[in-house]
Enzyme design. Structure first.
Site, PDB file in Angstrom:
ATOM      1  N   ASN A   9       0.865  -1.179   0.000  1.00 60.30           N
ATOM      2  CA  ASN A   9       0.000   0.000   0.000  1.00 60.30           C
ATOM      3  C   ASN A   9       0.907   1.235   0.000  1.00 60.30           C
ATOM      4  O   ASN A   9       1.470   1.584   1.038  1.00 60.30           O
ATOM      5  CB  ASN A   9      -0.912   0.011   1.224  1.00 60.30           C
ATOM      6  CG  ASN A   9      -1.756   1.279   1.273  1.00 60.30           C
ATOM      7  OD1 ASN A   9      -1.907   1.964   0.253  1.00 60.30           O
ATOM      8  ND2 ASN A   9      -2.293   1.602   2.428  1.00 60.30           N
ATOM      9  N   LYS A  11       0.062   4.209  -0.264  1.00 64.81           N
ATOM     10  CA  LYS A  11      -0.640   5.398   0.254  1.00 64.81           C
ATOM     11  C   LYS A  11      -0.491   6.566  -0.730  1.00 64.81           C
ATOM     12  O   LYS A  11      -0.527   6.363  -1.929  1.00 64.81           O
ATOM     13  CB  LYS A  11      -0.110   5.756   1.648  1.00 64.81           C
ATOM     14  CG  LYS A  11      -0.095   4.582   2.612  1.00 64.81           C
ATOM     15  CD  LYS A  11       0.267   4.988   4.008  1.00 64.81           C
ATOM     16  CE  LYS A  11       0.547   3.788   4.882  1.00 64.81           C
ATOM     17  NZ  LYS A  11      -0.335   3.714   6.033  1.00 64.81           N
ATOM     18  N   HIS A  95      -9.878   0.946   3.914  1.00 71.77           N
ATOM     19  CA  HIS A  95      -8.639   1.125   4.672  1.00 71.77           C
ATOM     20  C   HIS A  95      -8.913   2.048   5.865  1.00 71.77           C
ATOM     21  O   HIS A  95      -9.696   2.986   5.762  1.00 71.77           O
ATOM     22  CB  HIS A  95      -7.547   1.718   3.764  1.00 71.77           C
ATOM     23  CG  HIS A  95      -6.197   1.704   4.413  1.00 71.77           C
ATOM     24  ND1 HIS A  95      -5.822   2.659   5.323  1.00 71.77           N
ATOM     25  CD2 HIS A  95      -5.153   0.845   4.307  1.00 71.77           C
ATOM     26  CE1 HIS A  95      -4.585   2.390   5.739  1.00 71.77           C
ATOM     27  NE2 HIS A  95      -4.155   1.289   5.144  1.00 71.77           N
ATOM     28  N   GLU A  97      -7.380   4.451   7.067  1.00 68.98           N
ATOM     29  CA  GLU A  97      -7.181   5.893   6.818  1.00 68.98           C
ATOM     30  C   GLU A  97      -8.390   6.468   6.070  1.00 68.98           C
ATOM     31  O   GLU A  97      -8.731   7.645   6.246  1.00 68.98           O
ATOM     32  CB  GLU A  97      -5.864   6.103   6.051  1.00 68.98           C
ATOM     33  CG  GLU A  97      -4.664   5.870   6.969  1.00 68.98           C
ATOM     34  CD  GLU A  97      -3.391   5.421   6.280  1.00 68.98           C
ATOM     35  OE1 GLU A  97      -3.297   5.526   5.048  1.00 68.98           O
ATOM     36  OE2 GLU A  97      -2.484   4.959   7.000  1.00 68.98           O
ATOM     37  N   GLU A 167      -6.132  -5.152   9.892  1.00 67.83           N
ATOM     38  CA  GLU A 167      -5.146  -4.118  10.174  1.00 67.83           C
ATOM     39  C   GLU A 167      -5.527  -3.400  11.474  1.00 67.83           C
ATOM     40  O   GLU A 167      -6.334  -2.453  11.457  1.00 67.83           O
ATOM     41  CB  GLU A 167      -5.101  -3.104   9.032  1.00 67.83           C
ATOM     42  CG  GLU A 167      -4.675  -3.705   7.709  1.00 67.83           C
ATOM     43  CD  GLU A 167      -3.985  -2.667   6.841  1.00 67.83           C
ATOM     44  OE1 GLU A 167      -2.823  -2.893   6.477  1.00 67.83           O
ATOM     45  OE2 GLU A 167      -4.584  -1.629   6.554  1.00 67.83           O
ATOM     46  N   GLY A 173       1.562   2.177  10.702  1.00 65.57           N
ATOM     47  CA  GLY A 173       2.486   3.302  10.642  1.00 65.57           C
ATOM     48  C   GLY A 173       3.087   3.684  11.984  1.00 65.57           C
ATOM     49  O   GLY A 173       3.679   4.754  12.118  1.00 65.57           O
ATOM     50  N   SER A 213       2.645  -2.235  10.347  1.00 62.09           N
ATOM     51  CA  SER A 213       4.084  -2.233  10.635  1.00 62.09           C
ATOM     52  C   SER A 213       4.760  -3.565  10.310  1.00 62.09           C
ATOM     53  O   SER A 213       5.627  -4.028  11.054  1.00 62.09           O
ATOM     54  CB  SER A 213       4.341  -1.835  12.091  1.00 62.09           C
ATOM     55  OG  SER A 213       3.898  -0.503  12.304  1.00 62.09           O
TER      56      SER A 213
HETATM   57  C1  PEP Z   1      -1.095   0.158   5.586  1.00 63.79           C
HETATM   58  O1  PEP Z   1      -0.930   1.239   5.024  1.00 63.79           O
HETATM   59  O2  PEP Z   1      -2.049  -0.549   5.307  1.00 63.79           O
HETATM   60  C2  PEP Z   1      -0.110  -0.268   6.596  1.00 63.79           C
HETATM   61  C3  PEP Z   1      -0.280  -1.419   7.171  1.00 63.79           C
HETATM   62  O3  PEP Z   1       0.913   0.610   6.861  1.00 63.79           O
HETATM   63  P1  PEP Z   1       2.266   0.258   7.666  1.00 63.79           P
HETATM   64  O4  PEP Z   1       2.809  -1.036   7.107  1.00 63.79           O
HETATM   65  O5  PEP Z   1       3.169   1.410   7.391  1.00 63.79           O
HETATM   66  O6  PEP Z   1       1.906   0.111   9.109  1.00 63.79           O
END
Ligand code: PEP
Length: 252
Positions: A9, A11, A95, A97, A167, A173, A213
């Site tokens: 992803n 972003k 997602h 976000e 998630e 993040g 992460s």
């Molecule tokens: C994501 O953007 O779905 C995500 C899991 O980000 P990160 O790996 O940076 O935590």
């Protein structure tokens, strides 16, 4: 036996040139691997460049969101028809976000999921609890609600393409990855809920990814869990070497 799926992803990062450079460097790093499907989730302006750069390669390209309508007066939105016309095969839905900053709800997730399936796009549906919800022992309730409303009205016979990404919002993040035990427990809850809604056969075949992460050094322990079928990777997917190491690390 569920084949692993590792999705990047990106972003709101990269220009088309940077995306092309990524793919050029990334392809040789993963060309020998057969254990995982690889998907790159990019913002709309990058999609033509990424589709072009991955042509004749098993890497698939995903949008990060879409509207559920085919067309209409929805300024700024992207429709499934537009994605299909570009050669996009997957779409991220819900997602955290999008839920946090853009008012995505379980109900809009459901509309988008139905639309993606109707248009032959593979949906990657994101679910996951907030830190406050985990700390107040609401994780199971949240996952059951998000999964049930998200999948509501889907016919079991049409559900095979669906991928779910667990998630936990507190892990995205933050560098604070869920332990394999925490992640496995959440994946088990989600799979049991899918079984209740769509039946055991669909649930047993459905891929459920972990996201939050994920890094090269924690991919193996997460992907070794019984109900974890791959990863949705944000920050660590922006660099081709790091993302290729995650793909390699998922071969467990
Ligand atoms: C994501 O953007 O779905 C995500 C899991 O980000 P990160 O790996 O940076 O935590």
């Amino acid at each position: 036996m569920r084949k692993k799926l590792i999705a990047a992803n990106w972003k709101m990062y990269k220009t088309p040139d940077e995306a092309k450079t990524f793919v050029k460097e990334f392809i040789p790093l993963v060309s020998g691997q057969k254990h995982a499907d690889i998907v790159l989730c990019a913002s709309p302006t990058l999609l033509p460049a990424v589709v072009d750069a991955t042509r004749n390669n098993p890497i698939r390209v995903s949008a990060q969101d879409m509207h559920w309508m085919d067309q209409g007066a929805y300024t700024g939105e992207t429709s499934p028809l537009m994605l299909k016309a570009l050669g996009v095969t997957h779409v991220l839905i819900g997602h955290s976000e999008r839920r946090q900053y853009f008012n995505e709800t379980d109900e809009s997730v459901n509309l988008k999921l139905k639309s993606a399936l109707a248009h032959g796009l593979t949906p990657i549906v994101c679910v996951g609890e907030l830190l406050a919800e985990r700390e107040s022992n609401q994780t199971e309730e949240v996952l059951v609600r998000q999964t049930s409303i998200g999948l509501s009205g889907i016919d079991a016979s049409a559900a095979a393409p669906i991928v779910i990404a667990y998630e936990p919002v507190w892990a995205i993040g933050t560098g604070r990855t869920a332990t394999p035990e925490i992640a496995q427990d959440a994946h088990r809850i989600i799979r049991e809920q899918v079984a209740k809604i769509l039946g055991g056969e669909v649930a047993a075949a459905m891929r459920i990814l972990y996201g939050g992460s994920v890094k090269p050094d924690n991919t193996g322990s997460l992907c070794a869990c019984a109900d974890i079928d791959g990863a949705l990777v944000g920050g660590a997917s922006l660099d081709p070497k790091s993302f290729a190491a995650i793909v390699a690390g998922s071969a467990v």
